[in-house]
Scaffold this motif. Sequence first.
Motif, mmCIF file in Angstrom:
data_model
loop_
_atom_site.group_PDB
_atom_site.id
_atom_site.type_symbol
_atom_site.label_atom_id
_atom_site.label_comp_id
_atom_site.label_asym_id
_atom_site.label_seq_id
_atom_site.Cartn_x
_atom_site.Cartn_y
_atom_site.Cartn_z
ATOM 1 N N LEU A 158 0.844 -1.360 -0.195
ATOM 2 C CA LEU A 158 -0.001 -0.283 -0.377
ATOM 3 C C LEU A 158 0.688 1.072 0.410
ATOM 4 C CD1 LEU A 158 -2.788 -0.778 2.261
ATOM 5 C CD2 LEU A 158 -3.306 -0.528 0.236
ATOM 6 N N SER A 159 1.626 0.877 0.643
ATOM 7 C CA SER A 159 2.743 2.738 0.994
ATOM 8 C C SER A 159 3.552 2.431 -0.932
ATOM 9 C CB SER A 159 3.680 2.435 1.824
ATOM 10 O OG SER A 159 2.888 2.147 3.310
ATOM 11 N N GLY A 160 3.731 2.051 -1.394
ATOM 12 C CA GLY A 160 4.850 1.966 -2.649
ATOM 13 C C GLY A 160 3.254 2.501 -3.706
ATOM 14 N N SER A 161 2.027 1.341 -3.207
ATOM 15 C CA SER A 161 1.014 1.912 -4.153
ATOM 16 C C SER A 161 0.679 3.925 -4.437
ATOM 17 C CB SER A 161 0.002 1.054 -3.961
ATOM 18 O OG SER A 161 -0.155 0.061 -4.574
ATOM 19 N N PHE A 162 1.003 4.400 -3.148
ATOM 20 C CA PHE A 162 0.352 5.999 -2.939
ATOM 21 C C PHE A 162 1.459 6.157 -2.784
ATOM 22 C CE2 PHE A 162 -3.552 2.283 -2.159
ATOM 23 C CZ PHE A 162 -4.304 3.209 -2.445
ATOM 24 N N ALA A 163 2.748 6.070 -2.654
ATOM 25 C CA ALA A 163 3.848 7.052 -2.204
ATOM 26 C C ALA A 163 3.711 8.505 -2.888
ATOM 27 C CB ALA A 163 5.347 6.075 -2.381
ATOM 28 N N SER A 164 3.471 8.437 -4.057
ATOM 29 C CA SER A 164 3.357 9.699 -4.700
ATOM 30 C C SER A 164 1.974 10.525 -4.407
ATOM 31 C CB SER A 164 3.764 9.779 -6.168
ATOM 32 O OG SER A 164 2.897 9.033 -6.743
ATOM 33 N N GLU A 165 0.835 9.946 -3.823
ATOM 34 C CA GLU A 165 0.060 10.758 -3.298
ATOM 35 C C GLU A 165 -0.680 10.728 -1.725
ATOM 36 O OE1 GLU A 165 -3.612 8.902 -4.687
ATOM 37 O OE2 GLU A 165 -2.144 7.728 -6.738
ATOM 38 N N MET A 166 0.828 11.100 -1.161
ATOM 39 C CA MET A 166 0.306 11.068 0.495
ATOM 40 C C MET A 166 1.945 11.468 0.959
ATOM 41 S SD MET A 166 -0.620 7.279 1.303
ATOM 42 C CE MET A 166 -1.304 8.017 3.180
ATOM 43 N N ASN A 167 1.665 13.130 1.824
ATOM 44 C CA ASN A 167 2.276 12.985 2.228
ATOM 45 C C ASN A 167 3.292 12.447 4.056
ATOM 46 O OD1 ASN A 167 4.319 14.784 4.071
ATOM 47 N ND2 ASN A 167 3.115 17.028 3.013
ATOM 48 N N SER A 168 4.128 11.304 3.877
ATOM 49 C CA SER A 168 4.124 10.786 5.078
ATOM 50 C C SER A 168 5.295 11.344 6.020
ATOM 51 C CB SER A 168 5.365 10.039 4.198
ATOM 52 O OG SER A 168 6.231 10.521 4.285
ATOM 53 N N LEU A 169 5.663 12.979 5.709
ATOM 54 C CA LEU A 169 6.226 13.324 6.963
ATOM 55 C C LEU A 169 4.839 13.960 7.418
ATOM 56 C CD1 LEU A 169 8.815 15.219 5.698
ATOM 57 C CD2 LEU A 169 9.184 13.629 7.213
ATOM 58 N N VAL A 170 3.843 13.905 7.384
ATOM 59 C CA VAL A 170 2.623 14.589 7.969
ATOM 60 C C VAL A 170 1.667 14.271 8.478
ATOM 61 C CG1 VAL A 170 -0.166 15.971 7.854
ATOM 62 C CG2 VAL A 170 1.979 16.398 5.980
ATOM 63 N N ALA A 171 1.551 12.660 8.030
ATOM 64 C CA ALA A 171 1.242 11.001 8.594
ATOM 65 C C ALA A 171 2.360 10.848 10.170
ATOM 66 C CB ALA A 171 1.683 9.832 7.772
ATOM 67 N N LEU A 172 3.315 11.478 10.220
ATOM 68 C CA LEU A 172 4.368 10.430 11.559
ATOM 69 C C LEU A 172 4.030 11.294 12.192
ATOM 70 C CD1 LEU A 172 7.071 9.898 9.040
ATOM 71 C CD2 LEU A 172 5.821 7.821 10.522
ATOM 72 N N HIS A 173 4.067 12.940 11.629
ATOM 73 C CA HIS A 173 3.571 14.195 12.309
ATOM 74 C C HIS A 173 2.430 13.725 13.831
ATOM 75 C CE1 HIS A 173 2.731 18.112 14.193
ATOM 76 N NE2 HIS A 173 4.402 17.690 15.035
ATOM 77 N N GLU A 174 1.383 13.408 12.693
ATOM 78 C CA GLU A 174 0.287 13.398 13.247
ATOM 79 C C GLU A 174 0.022 11.589 14.533
ATOM 80 O OE1 GLU A 174 -3.337 14.599 13.296
ATOM 81 O OE2 GLU A 174 -1.260 16.468 12.397
ATOM 82 N N LEU A 175 0.925 11.471 13.828
ATOM 83 C CA LEU A 175 1.101 9.705 14.289
ATOM 84 C C LEU A 175 1.715 9.998 15.532
ATOM 85 C CD1 LEU A 175 1.754 6.970 12.313
ATOM 86 C CD2 LEU A 175 -0.242 6.620 13.823
ATOM 87 N N TYR A 176 2.732 11.023 16.048
ATOM 88 C CA TYR A 176 3.507 11.305 17.086
ATOM 89 C C TYR A 176 2.716 11.710 17.769
ATOM 90 C CZ TYR A 176 7.161 13.079 20.249
ATOM 91 O OH TYR A 176 7.857 13.585 20.943
ATOM 92 N N LYS A 177 1.938 12.637 17.291
ATOM 93 C CA LYS A 177 0.688 14.402 18.379
ATOM 94 C C LYS A 177 0.242 12.485 19.082
ATOM 95 C CE LYS A 177 -1.295 17.100 16.309
ATOM 96 N NZ LYS A 177 -2.703 18.113 15.362
ATOM 97 N N TYR A 178 -0.465 11.643 18.106
ATOM 98 C CA TYR A 178 -0.928 10.514 19.296
ATOM 99 C C TYR A 178 -0.447 10.180 20.812
ATOM 100 C CZ TYR A 178 -4.185 7.017 21.032
ATOM 101 O OH TYR A 178 -4.949 5.689 21.782
ATOM 102 N N ILE A 179 1.512 9.294 20.224
ATOM 103 C CA ILE A 179 1.582 8.966 21.067
ATOM 104 C C ILE A 179 1.838 9.811 22.216
ATOM 105 C CG2 ILE A 179 4.196 7.776 21.141
ATOM 106 C CD1 ILE A 179 3.829 6.435 18.566
ATOM 107 N N ASN A 180 2.530 11.086 21.545
ATOM 108 C CA ASN A 180 3.248 11.930 22.870
ATOM 109 C C ASN A 180 2.155 11.762 23.444
ATOM 110 O OD1 ASN A 180 4.661 13.897 23.467
ATOM 111 N ND2 ASN A 180 3.607 15.566 22.895
ATOM 112 N N LYS A 181 0.779 11.966 23.661
ATOM 113 C CA LYS A 181 -0.190 11.858 24.971
ATOM 114 C C LYS A 181 0.257 11.318 25.840
ATOM 115 C CE LYS A 181 -4.272 13.228 22.118
ATOM 116 N NZ LYS A 181 -5.378 13.249 21.609
#
Length: 219
Positions: A158-181
């Motif tokens: 899935l990551s390879g199929s949508f690599a050009s359509e998603m901003n991985s840094l934004v996704a990772l930052h959203e995950l980190y915001k949850y982990i940070n809690k």
Amino acid sequence: APLSFRTETVGTLQKFVDDVFVAILSTKRPPPIAVRFFFDFLDDMAEKHGIDDPETVHIWKTNSLPLRFWVNILKNPQFVLDVQVTDSIDAVLSVIAQTFIDSCTTSEHKVGRDSPVNKLLYAREIPRYKQLVERYYSDIHSAASGCYQEMNSTLTELSGSFASEMNSLVALHELYKYINKYYDQVIMSLEEDTSGQKMQLAYRLQQVAALVENKVTDL
């Protein structure tokens, strides 16, 4: 009045309700890998923490998929279909959704003369629906072995199929915001977990924290 209403309503909708419940709770076509992976994870957590009460794991699975996802769709089909839900249709869907909820519980479905009509309409069918739920969980449990590798392969694909359509840094930052809690709890769990120790996951998360927000760590 409740009995005559039951005869008319259930007689008309029974086949459709049966078809929907069977479609939701069938494993003739393998359930999504995410469902198998998550249910397998819940089974592992129960074993890891010494929880041998099958009712507890049943409740975990019920709360994670049937009640959180399917009941919402049954009650609000307009979320996924281009349909208009009138007040009368909404009332019928509420009964069907309540039936599904009752079918997913482990407690005995008791009804009496004073029970509300929405509890009486499908009271005779609920034991059969409960068996569908039990079989669904059992079949997934039997088919879950090895799904960790399959899940990794699926995510990689899935990551390879949508690599050009998603901003991985934004996704990772959203995950980190949850982990940070729950930062301290996550670090502690990673430090205690055998696999986490081998992969130095706690140390890596500390490095991420330092990069993201200069969190004070023991680097």
